[in-house]
Design a protein around this motif. Structure first.
Motif, mmCIF file in Angstrom:
data_model
loop_
_atom_site.group_PDB
_atom_site.id
_atom_site.type_symbol
_atom_site.label_atom_id
_atom_site.label_comp_id
_atom_site.label_asym_id
_atom_site.label_seq_id
_atom_site.Cartn_x
_atom_site.Cartn_y
_atom_site.Cartn_z
ATOM 1 N N PRO A 1 -12.735 -1.632 1.336
ATOM 2 C CA PRO A 1 -11.689 -1.375 0.334
ATOM 3 C C PRO A 1 -10.888 -0.121 0.692
ATOM 4 O O PRO A 1 -11.397 0.779 1.368
ATOM 5 C CB PRO A 1 -12.480 -1.169 -0.962
ATOM 6 C CG PRO A 1 -13.829 -0.695 -0.517
ATOM 7 C CD PRO A 1 -14.092 -1.398 0.798
ATOM 8 N N ILE A 2 -9.639 -0.079 0.265
ATOM 9 C CA ILE A 2 -8.792 1.092 0.481
ATOM 10 C C ILE A 2 -8.141 1.505 -0.835
ATOM 11 O O ILE A 2 -7.990 0.698 -1.759
ATOM 12 C CB ILE A 2 -7.691 0.829 1.534
ATOM 13 C CG1 ILE A 2 -6.759 -0.294 1.077
ATOM 14 C CG2 ILE A 2 -8.297 0.530 2.891
ATOM 15 C CD1 ILE A 2 -5.515 -0.445 1.923
ATOM 16 N N ALA A 3 -7.749 2.762 -0.906
ATOM 17 C CA ALA A 3 -7.011 3.264 -2.073
ATOM 18 C C ALA A 3 -5.527 3.030 -1.862
ATOM 19 O O ALA A 3 -5.060 2.849 -0.737
ATOM 20 C CB ALA A 3 -7.288 4.750 -2.259
ATOM 21 N N GLY A 4 -4.789 3.020 -2.959
ATOM 22 C CA GLY A 4 -3.337 2.957 -2.878
ATOM 23 C C GLY A 4 -2.741 1.571 -2.938
ATOM 24 O O GLY A 4 -1.525 1.420 -2.754
ATOM 25 N N ALA B 1 -1.776 9.388 9.967
ATOM 26 C CA ALA B 1 -3.246 9.438 9.915
ATOM 27 C C ALA B 1 -3.774 8.596 8.763
ATOM 28 O O ALA B 1 -4.787 7.872 8.910
ATOM 29 C CB ALA B 1 -3.704 10.887 9.783
ATOM 30 N N GLN B 2 -3.101 8.667 7.619
ATOM 31 C CA GLN B 2 -3.559 7.896 6.464
ATOM 32 C C GLN B 2 -3.368 6.394 6.692
ATOM 33 O O GLN B 2 -4.263 5.591 6.397
ATOM 34 C CB GLN B 2 -2.798 8.340 5.214
ATOM 35 C CG GLN B 2 -3.320 7.707 3.945
ATOM 36 C CD GLN B 2 -2.592 8.209 2.716
ATOM 37 O OE1 GLN B 2 -2.271 7.429 1.831
ATOM 38 N NE2 GLN B 2 -2.315 9.497 2.652
ATOM 39 N N ILE B 3 -2.216 6.008 7.232
ATOM 40 C CA ILE B 3 -1.949 4.598 7.488
ATOM 41 C C ILE B 3 -2.954 4.037 8.500
ATOM 42 O O ILE B 3 -3.522 2.952 8.304
ATOM 43 C CB ILE B 3 -0.508 4.405 7.990
ATOM 44 C CG1 ILE B 3 0.479 4.685 6.847
ATOM 45 C CG2 ILE B 3 -0.303 2.997 8.545
ATOM 46 C CD1 ILE B 3 1.923 4.822 7.302
ATOM 47 N N VAL B 4 -3.186 4.773 9.572
ATOM 48 C CA VAL B 4 -4.127 4.328 10.599
ATOM 49 C C VAL B 4 -5.530 4.174 10.016
ATOM 50 O O VAL B 4 -6.239 3.192 10.294
ATOM 51 C CB VAL B 4 -4.123 5.308 11.786
ATOM 52 C CG1 VAL B 4 -5.298 5.047 12.727
ATOM 53 C CG2 VAL B 4 -2.801 5.212 12.537
ATOM 54 N N GLY B 5 -5.934 5.123 9.182
ATOM 55 C CA GLY B 5 -7.247 5.021 8.553
ATOM 56 C C GLY B 5 -7.369 3.794 7.671
ATOM 57 O O GLY B 5 -8.418 3.116 7.658
ATOM 58 N N LYS B 6 -6.305 3.470 6.967
ATOM 59 C CA LYS B 6 -6.355 2.314 6.078
ATOM 60 C C LYS B 6 -6.304 1.004 6.856
ATOM 61 O O LYS B 6 -6.957 0.018 6.467
ATOM 62 C CB LYS B 6 -5.217 2.398 5.057
ATOM 63 C CG LYS B 6 -5.422 3.520 4.046
ATOM 64 C CD LYS B 6 -4.372 3.524 2.958
ATOM 65 C CE LYS B 6 -4.676 4.612 1.934
ATOM 66 N NZ LYS B 6 -3.775 4.608 0.788
ATOM 67 N N ILE B 7 -5.549 0.972 7.943
ATOM 68 C CA ILE B 7 -5.551 -0.227 8.782
ATOM 69 C C ILE B 7 -6.958 -0.481 9.325
ATOM 70 O O ILE B 7 -7.458 -1.618 9.319
ATOM 71 C CB ILE B 7 -4.533 -0.081 9.931
ATOM 72 C CG1 ILE B 7 -3.106 -0.208 9.383
ATOM 73 C CG2 ILE B 7 -4.783 -1.130 11.013
ATOM 74 C CD1 ILE B 7 -2.028 0.049 10.422
ATOM 75 N N GLY B 8 -7.618 0.584 9.785
ATOM 76 C CA GLY B 8 -8.986 0.437 10.278
ATOM 77 C C GLY B 8 -9.929 -0.078 9.215
ATOM 78 O O GLY B 8 -10.767 -0.958 9.477
ATOM 79 N N VAL C 1 0.852 -1.190 0.000
ATOM 80 C CA VAL C 1 0.000 0.000 0.000
ATOM 81 C C VAL C 1 0.889 1.241 0.000
ATOM 82 O O VAL C 1 1.758 1.397 0.859
ATOM 83 C CB VAL C 1 -0.928 0.025 1.231
ATOM 84 C CG1 VAL C 1 -1.901 1.204 1.140
ATOM 85 C CG2 VAL C 1 -1.697 -1.297 1.357
ATOM 86 N N ARG C 2 0.683 2.106 -0.956
ATOM 87 C CA ARG C 2 1.442 3.354 -1.032
ATOM 88 C C ARG C 2 0.610 4.495 -0.455
ATOM 89 O O ARG C 2 -0.625 4.420 -0.386
ATOM 90 C CB ARG C 2 1.837 3.677 -2.474
ATOM 91 C CG ARG C 2 0.670 3.765 -3.413
ATOM 92 C CD ARG C 2 1.060 4.228 -4.795
ATOM 93 N NE ARG C 2 -0.030 4.079 -5.745
ATOM 94 C CZ ARG C 2 -1.093 4.860 -5.809
ATOM 95 N NH1 ARG C 2 -1.218 5.861 -4.953
ATOM 96 N NH2 ARG C 2 -2.037 4.652 -6.697
ATOM 97 N N LEU C 3 1.287 5.543 -0.082
ATOM 98 C CA LEU C 3 0.597 6.751 0.373
ATOM 99 C C LEU C 3 -0.077 7.415 -0.823
ATOM 100 O O LEU C 3 0.516 7.552 -1.883
ATOM 101 C CB LEU C 3 1.594 7.716 1.014
ATOM 102 C CG LEU C 3 2.293 7.222 2.280
ATOM 103 C CD1 LEU C 3 3.324 8.241 2.739
ATOM 104 C CD2 LEU C 3 1.288 6.945 3.386
ATOM 105 N N ASP C 4 -1.313 7.842 -0.642
ATOM 106 C CA ASP C 4 -2.027 8.523 -1.721
ATOM 107 C C ASP C 4 -1.441 9.906 -1.957
ATOM 108 O O ASP C 4 -1.341 10.371 -3.075
ATOM 109 C CB ASP C 4 -3.518 8.655 -1.384
ATOM 110 C CG ASP C 4 -4.156 7.300 -1.142
ATOM 111 O OD1 ASP C 4 -3.760 6.339 -1.819
ATOM 112 O OD2 ASP C 4 -5.025 7.207 -0.272
ATOM 113 N N ASP C 5 -1.071 10.581 -0.900
ATOM 114 C CA ASP C 5 -0.541 11.938 -1.013
ATOM 115 C C ASP C 5 0.246 12.265 0.244
ATOM 116 O O ASP C 5 1.461 12.360 0.227
ATOM 117 C CB ASP C 5 -1.692 12.937 -1.226
ATOM 118 C CG ASP C 5 -1.192 14.376 -1.370
ATOM 119 O OD1 ASP C 5 -0.023 14.637 -1.035
ATOM 120 O OD2 ASP C 5 -1.975 15.227 -1.808
#
Length: 306
Positions: A295-298, A281-288, A82-86
């Protein structure tokens, strides 16, 4: 939930503290050889031993924009990459590229040389219509850069592997339109992911197809550029100059010909830095989301390389 952190050349403690604060109850620790199996991993340029020992990890969160180094390893068979979106990198990249373009277009390097020499002089204004800009790669970062450049009323061309529609950008797509994209551009901005297909993409042939007096901006990966070919085109005058932020070997070796070249501006891979708080914040949101089965982006397609 167990989260392990394995990021080369990165100060671990602020990341560990931030992840622990955002995920109360999770076991967050820095990876050491022989460490217990984790559920999720936050990584940047980890060693192969990490991949071999963490064979059951569910997802690898890469804290940089590029995943090329990660995909060179043997990855856990069932792990998502999973990559960072931004995470704050797109606006930095837009700042950097706009600065490089405007510095060249307005000939600020020439004015700087004049003032150092005590000369007071003017240069004839250039026409924006004579400086079409080609943005090569229209992902999250490339699209943000193209939109930012369009605000300065330059003609903007964009090339991507598959068709993209962006307001204010003349779109080119696929191998069949690549040469037309180059021939329509005077300034070339590289934001492609590094894959076997894109390695050495900026070479004598491709850069030679730019409009005469071309300008090259590389903010993606050093392996996209054939260094000797750029130097030859600078010597011939077909390319007027370059701004380079990434290099095949980093730090750039002291004896490299780019150092001190009068028409090359160098920066130390700093065009867009990872912002820790936004990334966490982005990583934590995607783990959740993954834990909830959402589904998640990235998610990276390893076959494509991005």
């Amino acid at each position: 939930m167990k989260i392990t952190f394995c990021c080369t050349d990165t100060k671990a403690e602020p990341w560990l503290q931030g992840l622990a604060a955002a995920l109360p109850g999770a076991d967050v620790s820095m990876w050491q050889p022989g460490a217990p199996q984790a559920d999720y991993a936050v990584v940047w340029a980890p060693p192969q031993q990490f991949m071999d020992e963490q064979a059951g990890v569910k997802a690898l969160f890469n804290i940089g924009a590029g995943v090329d180094a990660l995909l060179q390893l043997r990855l856990p068979p069932d792990a998502l990459v999973v990559r960072l979106d931004d995470a704050g990198m797109a606006v930095q990249m837009a700042e950097y590229v706009c600065h490089a373009v405007i510095r060249h277009f307005r000939e600020f390097d020439g004015y700087e040389a004049d003032t150092k020499a005590g000369r007071w002089g003017y240069r004839k204004p250039r026409l924006r219509s004579d400086f079409p800009i080609g943005v090569m790669g229209l992902g999250v970062l490339g699209e943000r850069v193209a939109r930012a450049l369009a605000q300065f009323e330059f003609p903007i061309n964009g090339w991507s592997r598959s068709p993209k529609a962006i307001d204010g950008v003349r779109a080119f797509a696929g191998a069949e339109q690549f040469h037309s994209f180059l021939a329509a551009s005077r300034v070339l901005v590289n934001l492609l992911p590094l894959t076997p297909e894109t390695a050495n993409v900026m070479n004598q042939d491709t850069l030679g197809r730019l409009l005469p007096g071309g300008y090259v901006i590389n903010v993606a990966r050093g392996a996209h550029l054939v260094d000797g070919d750029l130097l030859a085109l600078l010597a011939s005058g077909h390319v007027a100059g370059a701004t380079l932020d990434v290099f095949r070997t980093e730090p750039l070796p002291a004896d490299h010909a780019f150092w001190g070249h009068p028409r090359i501006i160098l920066t130390p891979h700093t065009s867009a830095r990872t912002l820790r708080e936004e990334s966490i914040a982005q990583i934590v949101g995607k783990i959740g989301a993954l834990a909830r089965g959402e589904p998640i982006a990235g998610i990276v397609n390893a076959g494509r390389g991005y």
